[in-house]
Design an enzyme around this catalytic site. Structure first.
Site, short mmCIF file in Angstrom:
data_model
loop_
_atom_site.label_atom_id
_atom_site.label_comp_id
_atom_site.label_asym_id
_atom_site.label_seq_id
_atom_site.Cartn_x
_atom_site.Cartn_y
_atom_site.Cartn_z
N SER A 15 18.73 22.11 32.21
CA SER A 15 18.06 23.35 31.80
C SER A 15 18.99 24.53 32.06
O SER A 15 20.05 24.39 32.68
CB SER A 15 16.74 23.53 32.58
OG SER A 15 17.02 23.63 33.98
N LEU A 17 21.47 27.61 32.51
CA LEU A 17 22.90 27.82 32.28
C LEU A 17 23.64 26.51 32.07
O LEU A 17 24.55 26.42 31.24
CB LEU A 17 23.51 28.56 33.48
CG LEU A 17 22.91 29.91 33.86
CD1 LEU A 17 23.65 30.51 35.05
CD2 LEU A 17 22.94 30.88 32.69
N ASP A 36 21.81 16.02 36.29
CA ASP A 36 20.71 16.82 36.79
C ASP A 36 19.89 15.98 37.75
O ASP A 36 19.86 14.75 37.66
CB ASP A 36 19.82 17.31 35.63
CG ASP A 36 19.01 18.54 36.01
OD1 ASP A 36 19.42 19.66 35.68
OD2 ASP A 36 17.95 18.38 36.66
N VAL A 58 22.94 16.87 44.02
CA VAL A 58 24.31 17.25 44.37
C VAL A 58 24.50 17.35 45.88
O VAL A 58 25.64 17.32 46.35
CB VAL A 58 24.72 18.57 43.69
CG1 VAL A 58 24.77 18.41 42.17
CG2 VAL A 58 23.81 19.72 44.10
N SER A 147 26.59 34.09 42.25
CA SER A 147 25.55 35.03 41.81
C SER A 147 25.97 36.41 42.27
O SER A 147 26.68 36.55 43.27
CB SER A 147 24.19 34.67 42.43
OG SER A 147 23.28 35.74 42.31
N TYR A 160 19.99 32.68 49.98
CA TYR A 160 20.61 32.56 48.66
C TYR A 160 21.94 33.28 48.63
O TYR A 160 22.95 32.73 48.15
CB TYR A 160 19.66 33.12 47.61
CG TYR A 160 20.12 32.92 46.19
CD1 TYR A 160 20.13 31.66 45.61
CD2 TYR A 160 20.53 34.01 45.42
CE1 TYR A 160 20.54 31.47 44.31
CE2 TYR A 160 20.95 33.83 44.11
CZ TYR A 160 20.95 32.57 43.56
OH TYR A 160 21.37 32.38 42.26
N LYS A 164 25.70 31.59 48.03
CA LYS A 164 26.57 31.99 46.93
C LYS A 164 27.83 32.68 47.43
O LYS A 164 28.91 32.57 46.81
CB LYS A 164 25.80 32.88 45.96
CG LYS A 164 24.64 32.17 45.25
CD LYS A 164 25.10 30.94 44.50
CE LYS A 164 24.00 30.32 43.66
NZ LYS A 164 24.47 29.15 42.89
N PHE A 193 19.70 36.92 34.37
CA PHE A 193 19.74 36.12 33.16
C PHE A 193 18.35 35.64 32.76
O PHE A 193 17.46 35.50 33.61
CB PHE A 193 20.66 34.90 33.34
CG PHE A 193 22.08 35.16 32.94
CD1 PHE A 193 22.63 34.54 31.84
CD2 PHE A 193 22.87 36.04 33.67
CE1 PHE A 193 23.94 34.79 31.45
CE2 PHE A 193 24.17 36.29 33.31
CZ PHE A 193 24.72 35.66 32.19
N THR A 195 15.76 33.04 32.15
CA THR A 195 15.53 31.71 32.69
C THR A 195 14.09 31.31 32.39
O THR A 195 13.31 32.09 31.85
CB THR A 195 15.74 31.67 34.21
OG1 THR A 195 14.72 32.49 34.84
CG2 THR A 195 17.12 32.19 34.60
#
Length: 254
Positions: A15, A17, A36, A58, A147, A160, A164, A193, A195
């Protein structure tokens, strides 16, 4: 580097990006592995582009190793690896009634930072064995995703932003280390962006979100991220750097 005929692996490609990047690279002639955590989503994108669906978390190193082995068996080692897998968290350091967010912080770093490092490590090992191409002896390109929160972290984004920021901090030392193999490393730091989270928002809420974006005064589109991935792959001097893709936005405190 030439994209047509090469193998690419994109994480988080079920999904957003990642999916846009998988479609874009496939449209340019690459054979794309769509990785994914959500296998049905990965399968949907892979079927659409004639790619390979691969399931992995991941943050799980053995799963990532198995995923690279699966890609190598089906397509060969990837020359291009794009890290789009990640999670967004919103939790204050000290919440209501003294509630802490240590577990959320740890999980965010595990997926966004350790997950990126793990995929990058396996990508480097896979690319090292490829034949060098062109006058520069290039073997591959790794594109990671940060980000703008890395620099403009808002209230509730400590985890977050830290995750990043770690991705950004890895970029230069990784590029310097992998240069001897002809592998470039660059990072994209997207701003606001479109989403799945923003699709259903009412117009007045979207207007508030985009009010601080100078130009163009709108949310970014996933295809614009994918375009920058292409440009990083094609331009041999884009290495060891982080590029903000944000319409000149600077996020306010909240």
């Amino acid at each position: 580097m030439e994209i047509a005929g090469s193998v690419a692996l994109v994480t988080g490609a079920g999904s957003g990006l990642g999916a846009a990047t998988a479609r874009h690279l496939s449209g340019l002639g690459a054979r794309v592995a769509v990785l994914d955590f959500d296998l049905p989503r990965a399968s949907h994108v892979a079927q659409e582009i004639g790619g390979l669906a691969v399931q992995a978390d991941v943050a799980d190193e053995p799963a990532v190793a198995a995923a690279f082995a699966q890609v190598a068996a089906a397509f060969g080692a990837p020359r291009f690896v794009v890290n789009c897998a990640g999670i967004g968290t919103a939790a204050r350091i000290l919440g209501r009634e003294g509630k802490l967010s240590v577990a959320a912080f740890a999980r965010t770093l595990q997926v966004n930072l350790l997950g990126t490092y793990t995929v990058m490590s396996h990508a480097a090992r896979a690319m090292e064995g490829l034949a060098p191409l062109g006058p520069d002896g290039a073997r591959g390109v790794i594109v990671n995703t940060a980000s703008v929160a890395w620099q403009d972290g808002q209230i509730g984004q400590a985890a977050y932003a830290a995750s990043k920021g770690g991705v950004v901090s890895m970029t230069l030392p990784a590029a310097r280390e992998l240069a001897r193999f002809g592998i470039r490393v660059a990072t994209i730091a997207p701003g606001m962006f479109e989403t799945a989270m923003t699709d259903g928002l009412p117009p007045d809420v979207l207007a508030t979100i985009t009010a601080n974006i100078p130009f163009p005064p709108r949310l970014g589109q996933a295809g614009e991220y994918a375009m920058l991935v292409e440009q990083i792959i094609r331009n041999p001097l884009l290495n060891g750097t982080t590029i903000r893709l944000d319409g000149a936005v600077r996020l306010p405190p909240r």
